[in-house]
Design a protein around this motif. Structure first.
Motif, PDB file in Angstrom:
ATOM      1  N   ALA A 129      10.756  -1.394  -6.288  1.00 16.57           N
ATOM      2  CA  ALA A 129      10.235  -1.759  -4.881  1.00 16.57           C
ATOM      3  C   ALA A 129      10.888  -1.339  -3.634  1.00 16.57           C
ATOM      4  N   ARG A 130      12.238  -1.556  -3.817  1.00 17.55           N
ATOM      5  CA  ARG A 130      13.140  -0.818  -2.544  1.00 17.55           C
ATOM      6  C   ARG A 130      13.194   0.596  -2.593  1.00 17.55           C
ATOM      7  N   GLU A 131      12.718   1.323  -3.673  1.00 20.06           N
ATOM      8  CA  GLU A 131      12.516   2.764  -3.520  1.00 20.06           C
ATOM      9  C   GLU A 131      11.106   3.210  -3.289  1.00 20.06           C
ATOM     10  N   GLY A 132      10.465   2.358  -2.761  1.00 15.97           N
ATOM     11  CA  GLY A 132       9.108   2.711  -2.591  1.00 15.97           C
ATOM     12  C   GLY A 132       8.007   3.113  -3.636  1.00 15.97           C
ATOM     13  N   ILE A 133       8.435   2.718  -4.898  1.00 18.44           N
ATOM     14  CA  ILE A 133       7.335   3.061  -5.982  1.00 18.44           C
ATOM     15  C   ILE A 133       6.995   1.693  -6.839  1.00 18.44           C
ATOM     16  N   ALA A 134       5.723   1.873  -7.373  1.00 14.46           N
ATOM     17  CA  ALA A 134       5.216   0.895  -8.195  1.00 14.46           C
ATOM     18  C   ALA A 134       5.208   1.286  -9.642  1.00 14.46           C
ATOM     19  N   VAL A 135       5.883   1.102 -10.483  1.00 11.84           N
ATOM     20  CA  VAL A 135       5.744   1.445 -11.743  1.00 11.84           C
ATOM     21  C   VAL A 135       5.009   0.725 -12.859  1.00 11.84           C
ATOM     22  N   LYS A 136       4.294   1.484 -13.361  1.00 11.51           N
ATOM     23  CA  LYS A 136       3.487   0.788 -14.450  1.00 11.51           C
ATOM     24  C   LYS A 136       3.960   1.405 -15.946  1.00 11.51           C
ATOM     25  N   ILE A 137       4.477   0.418 -16.713  1.00 16.20           N
ATOM     26  CA  ILE A 137       4.868   0.943 -18.019  1.00 16.20           C
ATOM     27  C   ILE A 137       3.860   0.422 -19.099  1.00 16.20           C
ATOM     28  N   THR A 138       3.486   1.586 -19.756  1.00  5.19           N
ATOM     29  CA  THR A 138       2.791   1.772 -20.976  1.00  5.19           C
ATOM     30  C   THR A 138       3.440   1.789 -22.373  1.00  5.19           C
ATOM     31  N   PRO A 139       3.269   0.915 -23.279  1.00  3.29           N
ATOM     32  CA  PRO A 139       3.903   1.045 -24.510  1.00  3.29           C
ATOM     33  C   PRO A 139       3.152   2.256 -25.352  1.00  3.29           C
ATOM     34  N   THR A 140       3.964   3.098 -26.200  1.00  2.00           N
ATOM     35  CA  THR A 140       3.381   4.067 -27.093  1.00  2.00           C
ATOM     36  C   THR A 140       3.481   3.674 -28.632  1.00  2.00           C
ATOM     37  N   PRO A 141       2.508   3.947 -29.295  1.00  2.00           N
ATOM     38  CA  PRO A 141       2.536   3.622 -30.629  1.00  2.00           C
ATOM     39  C   PRO A 141       3.676   4.975 -31.531  1.00  2.00           C
ATOM     40  N   ASN A 142       3.836   5.973 -31.035  1.00  2.00           N
ATOM     41  CA  ASN A 142       4.481   7.089 -31.426  1.00  2.00           C
ATOM     42  C   ASN A 142       4.626   8.029 -30.633  1.00  2.00           C
ATOM     43  N   SER A 143       5.602   8.966 -30.774  1.00  2.00           N
ATOM     44  CA  SER A 143       5.757  10.132 -30.076  1.00  2.00           C
ATOM     45  C   SER A 143       4.852  11.201 -29.933  1.00  2.00           C
ATOM     46  N   VAL A 144       3.717  11.078 -30.709  1.00  2.00           N
ATOM     47  CA  VAL A 144       2.773  12.222 -30.513  1.00  2.00           C
ATOM     48  C   VAL A 144       1.957  11.700 -29.347  1.00  2.00           C
ATOM     49  N   HIS A 155       0.785  -1.108   0.096  1.00  2.00           N
ATOM     50  CA  HIS A 155      -0.080  -0.070   0.037  1.00  2.00           C
ATOM     51  C   HIS A 155       0.713   1.090  -0.232  1.00  2.00           C
ATOM     52  N   ALA A 156       2.010   1.209   0.502  1.00  2.00           N
ATOM     53  CA  ALA A 156       2.902   2.193   0.851  1.00  2.00           C
ATOM     54  C   ALA A 156       3.640   2.613  -0.454  1.00  2.00           C
ATOM     55  N   GLN A 157       3.694   1.909  -1.445  1.00  2.00           N
ATOM     56  CA  GLN A 157       4.418   2.109  -2.838  1.00  2.00           C
ATOM     57  C   GLN A 157       3.731   3.096  -3.616  1.00  2.00           C
ATOM     58  N   THR A 158       4.372   4.377  -3.945  1.00  2.00           N
ATOM     59  CA  THR A 158       3.960   5.282  -4.669  1.00  2.00           C
ATOM     60  C   THR A 158       3.748   4.912  -6.156  1.00  2.00           C
ATOM     61  N   PRO A 159       2.569   5.109  -6.682  1.00  2.00           N
ATOM     62  CA  PRO A 159       2.553   4.703  -8.136  1.00  2.00           C
ATOM     63  C   PRO A 159       2.948   5.764  -9.210  1.00  2.00           C
ATOM     64  N   VAL A 160       3.653   5.247 -10.116  1.00  2.00           N
ATOM     65  CA  VAL A 160       4.460   5.993 -11.191  1.00  2.00           C
ATOM     66  C   VAL A 160       4.111   5.552 -12.440  1.00  2.00           C
ATOM     67  N   ARG A 161       3.500   6.045 -13.244  1.00  2.00           N
ATOM     68  CA  ARG A 161       3.073   5.802 -14.662  1.00  2.00           C
ATOM     69  C   ARG A 161       4.162   6.061 -15.661  1.00  2.00           C
ATOM     70  N   VAL A 162       4.766   5.550 -16.330  1.00  2.00           N
ATOM     71  CA  VAL A 162       5.685   5.678 -17.358  1.00  2.00           C
ATOM     72  C   VAL A 162       5.318   5.026 -18.724  1.00  2.00           C
ATOM     73  N   ILE A 163       5.506   5.864 -19.741  1.00  2.00           N
ATOM     74  CA  ILE A 163       5.189   5.605 -21.591  1.00  2.00           C
ATOM     75  C   ILE A 163       6.658   5.455 -22.046  1.00  2.00           C
ATOM     76  N   THR A 164       6.602   4.714 -22.835  1.00  2.00           N
ATOM     77  CA  THR A 164       7.956   4.475 -23.661  1.00  2.00           C
ATOM     78  C   THR A 164       7.592   3.590 -24.828  1.00  2.00           C
ATOM     79  N   PHE A 165       8.631   3.763 -25.613  1.00  2.00           N
ATOM     80  CA  PHE A 165       8.564   3.117 -27.003  1.00  2.00           C
ATOM     81  C   PHE A 165       8.760   1.511 -26.554  1.00  2.00           C
ATOM     82  N   PRO A 166       8.029   0.549 -27.347  1.00  2.00           N
ATOM     83  CA  PRO A 166       8.494  -0.934 -27.085  1.00  2.00           C
ATOM     84  C   PRO A 166       9.755  -1.222 -27.460  1.00  2.00           C
ATOM     85  N   GLY A 167      10.356  -2.361 -26.916  1.00  2.00           N
ATOM     86  CA  GLY A 167      11.650  -2.820 -27.196  1.00  2.00           C
ATOM     87  C   GLY A 167      12.730  -2.891 -26.159  1.00  2.00           C
ATOM     88  N   GLY A 168      13.853  -3.326 -26.709  1.00  2.00           N
ATOM     89  CA  GLY A 168      14.999  -3.842 -25.705  1.00  2.00           C
ATOM     90  C   GLY A 168      15.659  -2.715 -24.975  1.00  2.00           C
TER      91      GLY A 168
END
Length: 329
Positions: A48-63, A20-33
């Protein structure tokens, strides 16, 4: 209730409180390695060690990427440094509903930008009269492409640029013969090149050091969420350092394949080797490099519209978060 059940109950409560204490952080990025540092941070528990819960979302393009930040739908993006400059200078692909306040707070990679073409294309001059696939005509690596073409005698009217999507989409379009050439970034050039597609130029060799992927956010959001930005940066610095340790290569390849299950083991190994090379690839200490950013500004000063002379990369940077994350704890 038995002692064992009491201990289990207390442990469960502690874990619930931790989650519950994990701060959510939403991240958008291009797919790939190129997202490997974030995957490592996720799998090794650095986030997790830093206390954040990161959700990664792929983007189709920069726009979509920049629009999601300006609308508050995403918090952080991994993006080409040029995208920040372009939109801050009102030279972006699309108009935004409000004046942006984008900035870069850490570096993920430098260099690793290639112009790759179909096997029948012998040199850059052969691209005259062709329609070339890009992510966005006015931003990102399209200006690099224009510079490479200009250095080989091709003026803007000698070719056309077509927006077809992010690097993964362009790599597929190239292999499907839907574009004769395009800019690709490591590791997405490795598969086409293994199939006979030709590297016409390496930007590092032709144009010099070049800042590619950075951590990007709105200044206003970052100022209100300073701890989250510092935590995100610190976790990624730990992941970058971990990736450069030779004894971790096998585990890094396994993590790579977990997120890209279609990648054969040797492809994962090759990608990691390319991304942790001595000349270009991931930036182990996450520092934004003045010379690499200056190359971006020089190219945008030549090809950005409306035309502007850009000389100060620090206008687009706030490295205080990186400095805080780099301090010993």
């Amino acid at each position: 209730m038995t002692i064992q059940k009491i201990v289990a109950f207390v442990a469960a409560c502690a874990m619930a409180a931790y989650v519950h204490a994990q701060t959510p952080v939403r991240v958008i990025t291009f797919p790939g390695g190129a997202n490997l540092p974030m995957w490592v941070a996720q799998e090794k528990g650095f986030f997790a060690r830093e206390g954040i819960a990161v959700k990664i979302t792929p983007t189709p393009n920069s726009v979509v990427l920049v629009q999601s930040l300006i609308k508050g739908e995403q918090d952080i993006a991994l993006s080409a440094f040029d995208n920040i400059v372009a939109y801050q200078e009102a030279q972006g692909e699309v108009a935004l509903p409000e004046t942006p306040d984008f900035m870069a707070f850490m570096a993920f990679s430098r260099g690793t930008v290639r112009l790759v073409a179909n096997p029948e294309i012998k040199d850059i001059a052969d691209l005259k009269g062709k329609t070339l696939g890009v992510d966005a005509v006015a931003t990102g690596y399209s200006l690099v492409l224009m510079k490479l073409l200009a250095l080989n005698g091709l003026k803007e009217g000698d070719y056309k640029l077509e927006s077809i999507g992010g690097t993964a989409v362009r790599a597929r379009a190239l292999m499907d013969n839907k574009t004769p050439a395009t800019i690709l970034t490591t590791p997405l050039e490795l598969l086409p090149e293994s199939r006979g597609f030709k590297r016409l130029a390496n930007v590092l060799d032709v144009l010099g050091p070049f800042q590619t992927i950075v951590g990007m956010a709105r200044r206003s959001w970052a100022a209100s969420n300073r701890d989250a930005v510092v935590s995100f940066t610190r976790a990624n610095l730990a992941a970058l350092d971990w990736l450069f340790q030779p004894e971790n290569r096998a585990e890094a390849a396994a993590i790579y394949r977990k997120y890209l299950p279609d990648a054969p083991e040797q492809a994962a190994i090759n990608a990691i080797a390319a991304l942790t090379g001595p000349r270009e690839g991931f930036v182990r200490d996450g520092a934004l490099d003045q010379q690499s950013m200056q190359t971006v500004l020089k190219i945008r000063s030549e090809f950005g519209r409306p035309q502007k002379t850009l000389t100060d990369p620090m206008r687009y940077v706030d490295d205080t978060y990186w400095r805080a994350a780099s301090l010993p704890r």
